[in-house]
Scaffold this active site. Sequence first.
Site, PDB file in Angstrom:
ATOM      1  N   ASP A 228       5.579  -3.492   4.009  1.00 51.29           N
ATOM      2  CA  ASP A 228       5.701  -3.168   2.590  1.00 51.29           C
ATOM      3  C   ASP A 228       6.296  -1.773   2.378  1.00 51.29           C
ATOM      4  OD1 ASP A 228       5.414  -3.753  -0.165  1.00 51.29           O
ATOM      5  OD2 ASP A 228       3.419  -4.596   0.143  1.00 51.29           O
TER       6      ASP A 228
ATOM      7  N   ASP B 203       7.609  -8.522  -7.120  1.00 52.26           N
ATOM      8  CA  ASP B 203       6.598  -9.531  -6.783  1.00 52.26           C
ATOM      9  C   ASP B 203       6.621 -10.714  -7.749  1.00 52.26           C
ATOM     10  OD1 ASP B 203       5.850  -7.774  -4.852  1.00 52.26           O
ATOM     11  OD2 ASP B 203       3.852  -7.385  -5.636  1.00 52.26           O
TER      12      ASP B 203
END
Length: 419
Positions: A180, A235
């Site tokens: 991430d 996302d």
Amino acid sequence: MSTRPRSGFPPLVAACFCHSLALLALQASAARSAGGESKSEVSAETVAVHGRARDISRTPPLGWNSWNHFQCNVTEDIVRTQADKLVSSGLAALGYIYVNIDDCWQADSRDSEGRLVPSPDSFPSGIKALADYVHSRGLKLGIYSDAGFRTCAGKPGSLGHEATDASTFAEWGVDYLKYDNCINDGSPSQKRYTAMRNALDATGRGIFFSMCEWGLSAPATWAYGVADTWRTTLDIEDTWRSMIGIADANNKWAKYAKPGGWNDPDMLQVGNGGMRESEYRVHFSLWAIMKAPLLIGCDLSAASDETMSILSNEEVVAVNQDPLGVQARKVHLSNNSLLEVWSGPLSEGRQVVALVNRSQRSKNVTASWEAIGLNPVQPMHARDLWKNATMDSAISGKLRARVASHGVRLFVIWPVADA
């Protein structure tokens, strides 16, 4: 991953990045020089080493990930249960082999030797024991870290610890790393992600590298050879608006996907309850034809028959795994852009065609041979992948079908021999 915003953080975090701590990463990014990220951060030698199609990413990855349903409530028992369900349901036999733990598996700090350690509450047996179990089921284990000082949930990140963490993951038997982008130092993404790529390679273990950079630096233009997949978008949420918007955003980068490196529009929401069955079918169809990773994000132990029928459609999965490896694109719009035709080539002279209806009413959607790049007079056979049925007679010039509101008709077509 994505997290709900914690109290005290501005709504921008949830609305834009869905990361509870991503605002700090954005602030760091804003402090860079006006020139932006330089492609010279990755050396010619690095490109020469990594610029190849790795066997583990010849086709997009299939599997399961903990975040969309369990978020920070993931435990080793949950992971074992999902692994068992992949096998017992037959999904593993279709290629869903990765069992990926997302954020929150870690303890809050490293051990005395500077190594990551699992939470003693959620993963008391340790990651090595869990990897051994997953491997015993014929599956592969994935794990999560971050190219920053902290993960998006505030756990220790891997920035500055790449070699130690890669070695730890390899010793545990990890097969997949999702990496991430939260709480970093503002240095270029290429520099931070290439550092982990080099560290993973140095272990000698073939660890699939999933780069979750959110598309901030247009990674599709540079990440081939650095990562096996790269996130192109923010996302996904479990809504029609989020899903279809992300499909649109990912479409922009279609030409960069190929065997060895794939665009990643985020994980599947199929089965989590926020969309209708027809909308989930659109979701799965578009992700399949875009050659996106198909990473299940629901609780398989509680999945409905409808959910399982979507995830286990062998013919749709086969399109995703087609060896030609070309991402389908949106090729035609009509009715104020509410009716769409997506198409792309498959192996053996075949072509996939998706007719998508974004309107509120049932509509006829037409794909002309010109729009999808075919000879206008070429007769074609057509097979409906959701009905698992081939049309009785060949068609010429166009493919036309009735499509429900927020629905899809998905076809594979191929030339009539000697026509």
